[in-house]
Design an enzyme around this catalytic site. Structure first.
Site, short mmCIF file in Angstrom:
data_model
loop_
_atom_site.label_atom_id
_atom_site.label_comp_id
_atom_site.label_asym_id
_atom_site.label_seq_id
_atom_site.Cartn_x
_atom_site.Cartn_y
_atom_site.Cartn_z
N ARG A 188 0.80 -1.23 0.00
CA ARG A 188 0.00 0.00 0.00
C ARG A 188 0.83 1.27 0.00
O ARG A 188 0.48 2.25 -0.66
CB ARG A 188 -0.93 0.01 1.22
CG ARG A 188 -2.10 -0.94 1.10
CD ARG A 188 -2.97 -0.86 2.34
NE ARG A 188 -3.92 -1.96 2.37
CZ ARG A 188 -4.41 -2.47 3.49
NH1 ARG A 188 -4.04 -1.99 4.67
NH2 ARG A 188 -5.27 -3.46 3.44
N CYS A 247 -9.68 -1.24 5.37
CA CYS A 247 -11.14 -1.11 5.42
C CYS A 247 -11.61 0.20 6.07
O CYS A 247 -12.49 0.89 5.53
CB CYS A 247 -11.74 -2.31 6.16
SG CYS A 247 -10.81 -2.83 7.61
N HIS A 295 -18.06 -1.67 10.21
CA HIS A 295 -17.25 -0.72 10.98
C HIS A 295 -17.99 0.62 11.09
O HIS A 295 -18.59 1.08 10.12
CB HIS A 295 -15.92 -0.43 10.27
CG HIS A 295 -14.93 -1.56 10.29
ND1 HIS A 295 -15.10 -2.72 11.00
CD2 HIS A 295 -13.72 -1.67 9.67
CE1 HIS A 295 -14.04 -3.50 10.81
NE2 HIS A 295 -13.19 -2.89 10.01
P1 NAP Z 1 -9.16 -15.29 7.15
O1 NAP Z 1 -10.62 -15.39 7.29
O2 NAP Z 1 -8.29 -15.76 8.26
O3 NAP Z 1 -8.72 -16.07 5.79
C1 NAP Z 1 -7.40 -16.20 5.39
C2 NAP Z 1 -7.33 -16.79 3.99
O4 NAP Z 1 -5.97 -16.82 3.54
C3 NAP Z 1 -7.82 -18.22 3.91
O5 NAP Z 1 -8.44 -18.44 2.66
C4 NAP Z 1 -6.52 -19.01 4.00
O6 NAP Z 1 -6.62 -20.29 3.42
C5 NAP Z 1 -5.63 -18.13 3.16
N1 NAP Z 1 -4.22 -18.39 3.42
C6 NAP Z 1 -3.57 -18.37 4.60
N2 NAP Z 1 -2.27 -18.67 4.45
C7 NAP Z 1 -2.09 -18.92 3.14
C8 NAP Z 1 -0.97 -19.31 2.34
N3 NAP Z 1 0.23 -19.51 2.88
N4 NAP Z 1 -1.15 -19.45 1.01
C9 NAP Z 1 -2.36 -19.26 0.45
N5 NAP Z 1 -3.45 -18.90 1.14
C10 NAP Z 1 -3.32 -18.74 2.47
O7 NAP Z 1 -8.71 -13.81 6.88
P2 NAP Z 1 -9.47 -12.63 6.11
O8 NAP Z 1 -10.20 -11.80 7.07
O9 NAP Z 1 -10.20 -13.18 4.92
O10 NAP Z 1 -8.24 -11.73 5.66
C11 NAP Z 1 -7.25 -12.18 4.77
C12 NAP Z 1 -6.24 -11.05 4.55
O11 NAP Z 1 -6.88 -9.97 3.90
C13 NAP Z 1 -5.69 -10.47 5.85
O12 NAP Z 1 -4.54 -11.11 6.27
C14 NAP Z 1 -5.43 -9.03 5.50
O13 NAP Z 1 -4.13 -8.90 4.99
C15 NAP Z 1 -6.41 -8.75 4.39
N6 NAP Z 1 -7.55 -7.94 4.88
C16 NAP Z 1 -7.67 -6.69 4.41
C17 NAP Z 1 -8.71 -5.91 4.84
C18 NAP Z 1 -8.81 -4.52 4.39
O14 NAP Z 1 -8.83 -3.68 5.23
N7 NAP Z 1 -8.94 -4.22 3.12
C19 NAP Z 1 -9.64 -6.39 5.73
C20 NAP Z 1 -9.51 -7.68 6.20
C21 NAP Z 1 -8.45 -8.45 5.74
P3 NAP Z 1 -6.81 -21.65 4.32
O15 NAP Z 1 -8.30 -21.92 4.32
O16 NAP Z 1 -6.06 -22.68 3.55
O17 NAP Z 1 -6.26 -21.39 5.67
N1 12T Z 2 -5.42 -6.61 11.09
O1 12T Z 2 -5.28 -3.48 6.58
O2 12T Z 2 -7.67 -6.72 12.32
O3 12T Z 2 -5.01 -5.51 5.94
O4 12T Z 2 -9.34 -5.59 11.56
C1 12T Z 2 -7.44 -4.80 8.05
C2 12T Z 2 -8.12 -5.12 9.21
C3 12T Z 2 -5.45 -5.72 8.92
C4 12T Z 2 -5.43 -4.69 6.73
C5 12T Z 2 -8.20 -6.03 11.46
C6 12T Z 2 -6.11 -6.02 10.09
C7 12T Z 2 -6.13 -5.11 7.93
C8 12T Z 2 -7.45 -5.71 10.22
#
Ligand code: NAP
Ligand code: 12T
Length: 349
Positions: free
Chosen positions: A103, A132, A252
């Protein structure tokens, strides 16, 4: 979903809280998909999922997974993006990355289409989807900045547990049930899985989202500060944030104080401006107790704004309340919207 002319889309992190919403949003928005590749870690590989009545098998994300992919939506944590994002780009894909990995990289556009869609033209293969909490705030602030200028922002957030992933939502549900049943519980995920201590989230409020930095702010607070300046191209903006986790599953909320640069204006002027602004639904009618609440925003793409008031002491100061579905505009919808913009602007090969 029919096989048709369109794009080969990969979703990385397809079994996660955000990834599932990405798949659903692609379907809901009728995104032109020729082929859909669903990727995760080895843990979920082989799992079958239903997408719009069709069965898909999840496979493990590897460099070769991106052969022939046009657009890859990443949401599997920063390390996965750092390792596999460049591999996808090498194979000709455009990456829309939901993690914080790229980012603040000066060569990576950080895009909220309502605010800075034109930045997409500068991409080098990777486009970053902002945090987010940042996304919903800048959608509400940008029309104000454009019309009156923006000098200062002080935001306090009231964030849902789904931001911390599927396991955090499960923790809230199970812990709530345990407490109501008078049973013992052992917090393991919140506030941050990898940090030393874990605290009760049910019936509580935790003033820590992501890890603490040396300056006393958390990383989530610094993401809001730094990303807002980058997206609005306003390095001189005065801005600080306090981020708090609540026992809310999805949605949120933010209390935003802002000072405009100049203008003799009323709260009604701000309301009139935001009423017609892109991506915003104004819900502001105190007489009828109308204001945004997370429970009413779940499943909706827009940013909801209400409680707009003038500060009682500072003539250029205002307060507002901003709510959005953190998994949609905060993540999945903003990413799919970026993909739609890329197609519209002719930036996908
Ligand atoms: P989550 O519910 O814990 O899901 C994590 C996902 O990543 C699962 O599909 C998992 O697959 C996969 N994964 C984990 N390790 C991996 C690897 N080594 N290789 C490939 N896939 C892998 O988490 P989430 O809330 O969806 O968030 C995922 C990510 O998105 C966060 O870590 C964060 O960086 C980002 N995020 C961004 C925002 C934002 O503000 N825009 C908000 C929330 C999250 P498995 O089923 O195999 O474990
Ligand atoms: N840890 O910016 O915990 O990828 O709510 C977004 C939300 C990371 C991110 C959370 C986090 C991100 C959370």
């Amino acid at each position: 979903m029919k096989e048709q002319n369109g794009y080969h889309i990969a979703v990385v992190g397809a079994t996660g809280a955000v990834g599932k919403q990405m798949i659903q949003t692609l379907i809901n928005e009728n995104f032109p998909i020729r082929k859909l590749t669903l990727l995760s870690s080895a843990r979920s590989a082989g799992k079958k999922v239903d997408v719009d009545g069709q069965e898909y098998i999840i496979t493990e994300a590897k460099p070769e997974s991106f052969e022939g992919v046009d657009i890859a939506l990443f949401s599997a944590g920063g390390n996965v993006s750092k390792e596999l994002g460049p591999e996808a780009v090498k194979r000709g894909a455009i990456v829309v990355d939901n993690t914080s990995a790229f980012r603040m990289d000066p060569n990576t556009p950080l895009v909220v289409p309502e605010v800075n869609e034109a930045e997409l033209h500068q991409h080098n293969g990777i486009i970053a989807n902002p945090n987010c909490s940042t996304i919903q705030m800048v959608v509400a602030l940008e029309p104000i900045r454009q019309r009156f200028g923006l000098k200062k922002v002080i935001v306090s957030t009231y964030q849902a547990v789904s931001g911390a992933g599927a396991a955090a939502v499960e923790e809230l549900m199970e812990q709530t049930q345990s407490i109501l049943n008078g049973q013992a519980y052992d917090p393991k995920i919140l506030p941050v899985k990898s940090d030393k201590n874990h605290y009760q989230i049910a019936f509580n409020a935790i003033p820590q989202i992501d890890m603490f930095q040396d300056n006393g702010y958390t990383f989530e607070e610094m993401k809001m500060i730094n990303e807002t300046k980058k997206i609005m191209d306003s390095p001189e903006l005065q801005i600080s944030a306090t981020c708090v986790r609540l026992p809310v599953a999805v949605g949120h909320s933010e209390s935003v104080y802002f000072e405009i640069e100049s203008g003799d204006i009323s709260a009604n002027d701000i309301k009139a401006l935001l009423k017609d602004a892109p991506g915003i639904v104004l819900q502001d009618d105190p007489e009828n107790q109308l204001y945004p609440m997370p429970a009413n925003c779940v499943g909706k793409n827009e940013v909801f704004v209400g409680r707009i008031r003038k500060d009682l002491d500072e003539d250029l100061g205002f307060h507002m309340w901003v709510v959005s579905d953190n998994l949609l505009k905060g993540a999945a919808w903003n990413s799919v919207q970026i993909a739609e913009s890329l197609v519209k602007l002719g930036l996908v090969k």
